[in-house]
Design a protein around this motif. Sequence first.
Motif, PDB file in Angstrom:
ATOM      1  N   TYR A   1      -2.440  -1.155   8.900  1.00 40.50           N
ATOM      2  CA  TYR A   1      -1.066  -0.911   8.118  1.00 40.50           C
ATOM      3  C   TYR A   1      -0.028  -1.286   8.760  1.00 40.50           C
ATOM      4  O   TYR A   1      -0.005  -1.284  10.215  1.00 40.50           O
TER       5      TYR A   1
ATOM      6  N   ALA B   1       0.695  -1.270  -0.011  1.00 37.46           N
ATOM      7  CA  ALA B   1       0.052   0.050  -0.092  1.00 37.46           C
ATOM      8  C   ALA B   1       0.829   1.241  -0.073  1.00 37.46           C
ATOM      9  O   ALA B   1       1.937   1.250   0.588  1.00 37.46           O
TER      10      ALA B   1
ATOM     11  N   GLY C   1      -8.231   5.557   5.603  1.00 34.94           N
ATOM     12  CA  GLY C   1      -7.019   4.967   5.710  1.00 34.94           C
ATOM     13  C   GLY C   1      -6.195   6.321   6.131  1.00 34.94           C
ATOM     14  O   GLY C   1      -6.872   7.231   6.662  1.00 34.94           O
TER      15      GLY C   1
ATOM     16  N   TRP D   1      -7.332   4.404   0.833  1.00 34.82           N
ATOM     17  CA  TRP D   1      -7.415   2.821   0.349  1.00 34.82           C
ATOM     18  C   TRP D   1      -8.283   2.882  -0.707  1.00 34.82           C
ATOM     19  O   TRP D   1      -8.248   1.741  -1.407  1.00 34.82           O
TER      20      TRP D   1
END
Length: 747
Positions: free
Chosen positions: A80, A60, A172, A66
């Motif tokens: 994460y 990522a 996110g 996200w």
Amino acid sequence: MKSSYTYFTRLLILLLLATTARTAFAQNGKFINLKTGKFITGDQPEWKSPNFDDTQWKAAQIGEVWQTQGFPDYHGYAWYRIKVVIPSSLKKEAYWRDSLRIHLAHVNDADETFLNGKLIGKTGAFPTDKGGYQSKWPAVRNYHVAANSDIIKWDKENVIVVRVYDGGGSGGIFMGQPFIDMLEKFDGIRFNQQAIKFLTGKKGVRKLQLQNSFNTTITGVFKYSIIDDVTGKAIENKQFQVKLAPLSDKLFSVVFPHREGIKLQYSFTEKVSGKKAAFAEIAPYILTPQEKLTPVINGPALVGVHPGSPVIIRIPVSGARPLTYKVSNLPDGLTLDKTTGIITGQLTKAGDYKLQIQVSNQYGNNKGTFTIKAGDRIALTPPMGWNSWNCWGLNVSEEKVKSSANAMIDKRLTDYGWSYINVDDGWQAPARATDGEILPNEKFPDMKALGDELHNEGLRFGIYSSPGAKTCGGYLGSLGHEVQDMATYFKWGVDYLKYDLCSYTDNTAGDTTLFAQQKPYQLMGNELKKYPRDIIYSICQYGIGDVWKWGRQMNGNLWRTTEDITDTWESLYSIGFSQVNNAKYAGPGGWNDPDMLILGMVGWGENLHQTGLTPYEQYTHISLWSLLSAPLLIGCDMSKLDDFTLNLLKNREVIAIDQDELGKQAERVFDNGKFQVWVKPLADGGTGVGIFNLNSKFATYTFNPADLKIKNISSMRDVWNQQAISYNGKSIMFNIPPHGVRLIKLK
């Protein structure tokens, strides 16, 4: 661990931002950018362990939502894991050497952050926490660990783990580039901007408070410069020796030329280390001409109503008070308050009713035509008003809503057609009544009384819900109670319903059919149509399944085309300039919605701050939204509207482009990566044109109307200045600010 966490708590208290503080989270000396990591959805406690095997997790980008990385419809828990070697040189080359800073930018909505398995910070609350879910996404995550803590593995691999809960919207770590560095003493400096005052003689003054937010004395040099942003040359430079006691401040006044193209630069250099805190701003400037004392009838010039529904119209007129209103051809069933200009009543028959309006005061009078179209369509022009979310978030209350309504009237925004007062998420009680009826919480003691009060002022009352069991903020949604909730909203006198997708995705997991997207909105839309009330239906599901193609069929009056907007150029650009394939679906009765306005004091519930957009970008924001025929919903603290923001919201000619009766959305006709040109046909035969400079500096654009296939131009007008532009029938050159606009009208 105990001593490190206590240290973190103490330091975090010192770092709390003051209201309106401008804080630049720039890296100090050496730093480490946190660009990539591993990511997974779900929630397992063992994932925080530094020894956990994450090889099967997805890679990522840290700093991007996200939704753009393969999880477009996901909301809920996610984790994460970021692995990074922290060199001891980071500490050795720092001056203060007091604490390590882990900057995560923004996290939507709540997080717990671990370093090598140890909790170093938490912001917000998870659904499983005592007291339930609490979103804190606007808060910037700056977590600190004492430099001498054994948590840190100097010159070795460290594992930063972030547990996230996203209640809705973007998810996110995003809106900034996360990094690691050492905290320095000058990080305690805050530049608190107070409202600009515009003086006679084309001057403005910025009051700037230099604040020490640390519990230690800071000494250094404060400098400011006034720069011509076109040439880059300094107009004035000044500096001051400053000694700030712990938690103290000092006020400075910066007087600058009041015109486009002025940059103000500020810096503070800490004496002992020589390190500098700095930021720059574009000085606000007003283009909208001063209001006339004589009455001026403004737009919108028409409204759609359903026969049999209550009519509430506040005629938009600017000018010195008191005003006296007179209306000819007022149909049976409607009455006019001659002192307020508020028309109320009910129309029983369909038809077009053209009202002749005359308004007078001690300075003169004005006449105009206002059309009421009684039929099967409402929202004939995009709705204009205020929504609570971008400033108050889940902290909204009746007191704040009433304050906003009063400000809309007192600051004369109602004179220009602003009329909706919309309560967003956070009003619902934690449980329904025994018969299943939705109830407001303690912050809203009487919803019907609130609606009645707004209606008495000629305003309209909006509310928020979700087709899911929970709203984005974790409050009660309408799932399974659609019929009952619509009946309650009618009883309360609601005029606008924002229906937000949120947790309804829990019911569509794995179902990607269009029917799954349409079902909840069709259900509530059908209920809404059963009631004799003109309720604007706002479909908020972030553009999934090309909602602009079917939102009108769900009885929708507007539909969100994108994710949530934030007060950055990147967000404004990606949302506003992406409206290129949906123009044909917008028009009277149904509008593409690129989200609310991000002007003024925003903050999503706490730490209100001046919008991150430059003045140039704010002119672009309003200009583009008006060309797009977008709904105009103010999202700031209305009690703190300054002269510059009011200038953006009270320009009658700009609003007229948004509220144009033809209802055509602008289309992009030119894009070379540096400039874009958007064109909108208007009901009077004219054409609205927006020329946008996407460069980071002033740039010249040569505009030739012939390129737009527009012939026989009789006039060219600068819409913001409300002045004619000298035009000789050939091309004309515009020098446009960075991320700025020239909004013109051709006839």
